[in-house]
Design a protein around this motif. Structure first.
Motif, short mmCIF file in Angstrom:
data_model
loop_
_atom_site.label_atom_id
_atom_site.label_comp_id
_atom_site.label_asym_id
_atom_site.label_seq_id
_atom_site.Cartn_x
_atom_site.Cartn_y
_atom_site.Cartn_z
N LYS A 545 25.72 1.12 -29.01
CA LYS A 545 25.56 2.32 -29.55
C LYS A 545 25.47 3.44 -28.50
N PRO A 546 26.14 4.63 -28.67
CA PRO A 546 25.95 5.65 -27.57
C PRO A 546 24.38 5.86 -27.43
N ALA A 547 23.90 6.41 -26.22
CA ALA A 547 22.76 6.72 -25.85
C ALA A 547 22.27 7.85 -26.70
N SER A 548 23.09 8.74 -27.18
CA SER A 548 22.53 10.03 -27.92
C SER A 548 23.78 10.43 -28.95
N GLU A 549 23.37 10.85 -30.21
CA GLU A 549 24.60 11.36 -30.96
C GLU A 549 25.18 12.49 -30.69
N HIS A 550 24.52 13.20 -29.67
CA HIS A 550 25.18 14.50 -29.14
C HIS A 550 26.17 14.13 -28.06
N LEU A 551 26.43 13.10 -27.59
CA LEU A 551 27.37 13.04 -26.49
C LEU A 551 28.97 12.90 -27.21
N LEU A 552 29.84 13.53 -26.21
CA LEU A 552 31.28 13.44 -26.52
C LEU A 552 31.95 12.45 -25.39
N SER A 553 32.95 12.19 -26.05
CA SER A 553 33.81 11.23 -24.88
C SER A 553 34.48 12.17 -23.99
N GLU A 554 34.81 11.54 -22.94
CA GLU A 554 35.57 12.52 -21.80
C GLU A 554 36.74 13.26 -22.18
N PRO A 555 37.72 12.21 -23.01
CA PRO A 555 39.13 13.02 -23.79
C PRO A 555 38.68 14.24 -24.54
N ALA A 556 37.51 14.05 -25.21
CA ALA A 556 37.08 15.12 -26.31
C ALA A 556 36.61 16.35 -25.43
N ILE A 557 35.89 16.19 -24.42
CA ILE A 557 35.47 17.08 -23.72
C ILE A 557 36.58 17.94 -22.80
N VAL A 558 37.48 17.02 -22.21
CA VAL A 558 38.52 17.62 -21.86
C VAL A 558 39.37 18.67 -22.70
N ALA A 559 39.59 18.08 -23.77
CA ALA A 559 40.55 18.64 -24.85
C ALA A 559 39.66 19.96 -25.48
N GLY A 560 38.30 19.81 -25.58
CA GLY A 560 37.60 20.93 -25.93
C GLY A 560 37.75 22.13 -25.20
#
Length: 760
Positions: A545-560
């Motif tokens: 489970k992710p450490a926080s519900e507010h985390l994004l993946s690296e691909p999602a951050i790059v795309a954002g």
């Protein structure tokens, strides 16, 4: 061997064994408050599991029950920590206060949980939304010349992330794509590419089952890639002779007690003695040492031919596949043994004994690490490795090869999919066709060049995809001062580190998922991939489970960030790519069809799928069309002359460390506990310098450039080192490394032989 260590700090036990178990257990108890971590470790480096974020050593098709090492387990437990660095936790401290903390203590705050921006008015980080961060970053990037931005990549990002990151950079308009390879193994990429036509090693795991000898140069396996000790142990048990050249006696290449063996753990069976011969070459002395090896090999060739009309050398291979042999032969004949012994610090007898192992072995593998690449004449170091291998045709045959030991888990793979400042290494025409744009064709900035441009004020923005850039580079004081003059700094990370405290005028800290955490996107849980140091590609599946519900993946951050920065392009489908990473892998396959054919279908090939290697097939993609011998211009790789009171400083990583991540203060395998503030010296050198064990001293750079660089508070500690050499820990000693002190061909910082003087 142990007799030589009397009067010095050292470790009496074997690498592995109960010491490694204790090291893992202590980290586990300190970091994780739930039992599920064991299930995670059970899946580590196995098909259908997740791939370790630590070293890049290959993952076997038939894994052990526990296919992880001490440092790999620590890296995983570090990500699984129960601590959380929320905006509330971080907001309790001014950034100026956090700058006084130790590296270890910063990461002990735990996993980052929310996107944040730096607020200069309060000197603190404050929470922000992802949309606010992306829009703010995009606004800043649109306002500057793309050529003044640097996009840096650490070695743990996946192939999918790396591909999207390099595409973003080129769509934006630059090739400024330095990565952690620039700091460690860029010398490999430059030298091997020029000399044998490929930028990576040529061995695969099966070669270790068919070799007769292994030569190690400048690599600390026990600390940096302990899983490699299993194939080394198996090789020794079937009679392979391992010859090690290293300034420091590293326990992992001396003796190994296999934690997978109940008989060894219960001391019912003796541990394995790894090195047949261990030669403590001077820092920078490898060119001289290999010259001595070749000198003996050529003499053995002459003698055997005269007496029996048989060859030591592979003369057919030399004639058909190489160029420049006669020039090297003439050069070696002209170098005397006195010069070889003086520069290498080794005796002729020891070098001849090592060379005789090579003479008698049918198949030889040569392995090396940053002890060779991080030198001013590191290129010549690797050229001599290639020279040695070519003499007997030890490239392109089963059981042979050149095998550089890469550090971070996917540092080699990122270069494979386009993270490169050199446009000639990237299929730009293919990218242009796939995405309907004109990629930049000018050379970008590598790490040293990026630092130079930051110092000069020409770089305005820095985006860091992982890593700890400011802490890892040379010239720390000048770099930290210049960093605050940047307009924009963006750090994508899982934990707080020193680089996040040295901010530009506009600064964002963006938390991402770790490789152990489920990455749920629109099409479901995602798989990511990486390439190991033997050029095999592995799929990685997370279960935590992710450490926080507010985390994004690296691909999602790059795309954002990319969507907020770039104009719309119908061929660039960021949302679709983030929804399904399989589509990114399709793009990688289309861009590199020969190496990634049927990429998605081969994700979970046991042992990974091999992407191929031309030199392994004896196809030489060099200027001459052949493998090239090289005549070195120097006997020393250090790049400076010896002088009274001048020492060669080697920077080290401890057993409780990976790169700039400090897990703790136990360098068990060297017998150093509770501190990193040490200066290691040979006992005779301590006495000759008029010093005493336990005395606190400093080091200053002796580069002759007029710049004062000094680190104090180091405790003199007796350690078995070659004369004229001292050692202390990285990254603390980076403050002593001039930015100009780098390999002359690749610009890899030369941190393994830095000219210093002792300050009392």
């Amino acid at each position: 061997m142990d007799e030589e260590k009397k009067g010095t700090v050292h470790y009496k036990g074997a690498e592995g064994g109960w010491g490694s178990v204790r090291g893992i257990t202590e980290t586990w108890m300190r970091e994780v408050d739930r039992p599920g971590a064991l299930r995670t470790l059970e899946r580590q480096n196995k098909p259908g599991g997740f791939m370790c974020v630590s070293c890049a050593w290959t993952k076997p098709a038939h894994p052990h029950a526990f296919e992880f090492c001490e440092n790999g387990a620590k890296a995983t437990l570090w990500d699984l920590t129960s601590r959380r660095c929320t905006p509330q936790v971080l907001g309790r401290h001014r950034v100026s206060e956090l700058k006084t903390w130790r590296d270890h203590d910063l990461e002990q705050l735990g996993r980052l949980t929310h996107p944040m921006r730096y607020d200069a008015a309060t000197d603190s980080y404050v929470a922000c939304s992802w949309q606010e961060a992306f829009e703010g970053i995009g606004r800043e990037l649109r306002a500057i010349d793309p050529g003044s931005a640097v996009f840096y990549t650490s070695g743990r990002a996946s192939l999918e992330t790396a591909y999207l990151f390099q595409l973003f950079a080129r769509l934006y308009g630059h090739n400024n794509l330095p990565d952690s390879s620039n700091m460690c193994h860029e010398t490999t990429s430059v030298a091997l590419k020029k000399l044998i036509g490929v930028p990576v090693g040529t061995s695969v795991l099966s070669d270790f089952h068919h070799c007769d000898a292994i030569f190690f140069f400048g690599q600390n396996t026990g600390t940096n890639s302990p899983r490699m000790l299993h194939p080394l142990k198996e090789a020794v048990e079937r009679g392979v002779k391992i010859v090690t050249f290293n300034p420091i006696r590293e326990r992992g290449l001396e003796v190994f007690r296999d934690p997978q063996s109940p008989a060894e753990m219960l001391h019912l069976k003796k541990p394995t003695l790894i090195s047949h011969q261990y030669l403590q070459v001077r820092a920078g002395g490898d060119i001289a040492a290999i010259t001595g090896l070749i000198k003996h090999i050529l003499a053995a060739e002459e003698k055997l031919w005269a007496e029996e009309q048989r060859h030591v050398l592979d003369v057919d291979f030399l004639e058909q596949h190489t160029e420049g042999f006669e020039a090297l032969k003439a050069h070696v004949a002209g170098v005397g043994w006195d010069a070889i012994e003086a520069e290498s610090g080794l005796s002729r007898a020891d070098l001849e004994a090592a060379a005789q192992v090579y003479v008698e072995a049918k198949n030889t593998i040569v392995m090396y690490g940053m002890g060779l690449t991080q030198q001013v004449h590191g290129f010549e170091n690797l050229a001599m490795i290639v020279n040695l291998l070519l003499l007997k045709g030890n490239i392109g045959r089963e059981g042979t090869g050149c095998s550089p030991v890469r550090g971070h888990s996917n540092v080699q793979g990122q270069r494979t999919v386009g993270i490169s400042e050199k446009p000639e290494l990237v299929p730009l025409d293919t990218l242009a066709e796939l995405f309907g744009f004109d990629p930049p064709r000018d050379k970008g900035l590598n790490t040293v060049e990026a630092c130079e441009k930051i110092l000069s004020g020409e770089v305005k923005a820095f985006i860091g995809l992982g890593g700890n850039f400011v802490r890892a580079v040379p010239e720390r004081e000048k770099m930290e001062a210049a960093w605050t003059r940047l307009r924009l700094t963006v750090q994508i990370a899982t934990k707080l580190n020193r680089s996040h405290l040295i901010n530009g005028q506009v600064a964002y800290l963006l938390p991402c998922l770790s490789r152990t955490e489920v990455d749920e996107q629109a099409s479901g849980p995602q798989t990511v991939t990486m390439e190991d140091s033997l050029s095999c590609i592995h799929g990685s599946v997370a279960h935590n489970k992710p450490a926080s519900e507010h985390l994004l993946s690296e691909p999602a951050i790059v795309a954002g960030i990319a969507k907020a920065t770039l104009p719309p392009n119908p061929k660039v489908q960021w949302d679709e790519w983030v929804a399904d990473y399989g589509r990114v892998r399709d793009l990688i396959e289309q861009t590199y069809p020969d190496e990634f054919a049927q990429f998605n279908e081969r994700l979970f090939t046991p042992g990974g799928f091999y992407r191929g290697n031309a030199a392994r097939d004896r196809v030489w993609k060099t200027e001459s069309g052949k493998a090239e011998f090289t005549v070195p211009d120097h006997l020393s790789a250090a790049g400076f002359e010896d002088a009274p009171g001048r020492y060669r400083l080697m920077t080290l990583r401890s057993n409780d460390q990976f790169n700039t991540t400090i897990y703790g203060y136990s360098d068990r395998l060297r017998g150093i506990e509770g501190t990193r503030d040490v200066l290691l010296m040979h006992p005779d050198e301590i006495a000759a310098a008029g010093l005493k064990e336990g005395q606190v001293v400093g080091l200053k750079t002796d580069a002759g450039d007029g710049i004062h660089r000094e680190v104090g508070g180091l405790t003199v500690t007796p350690f078995l080192l070659p004369r004229g050499c001292v050692a202390s820990y990285y990254p603390e000693m980076n403050a002593l490394v001039p930015l100009s002190h780098h390999d002359q061909e690749s610009k890899t910082p030369a941190a393994k032989a830095v000219p210093v003087r002792i300050v009392t």
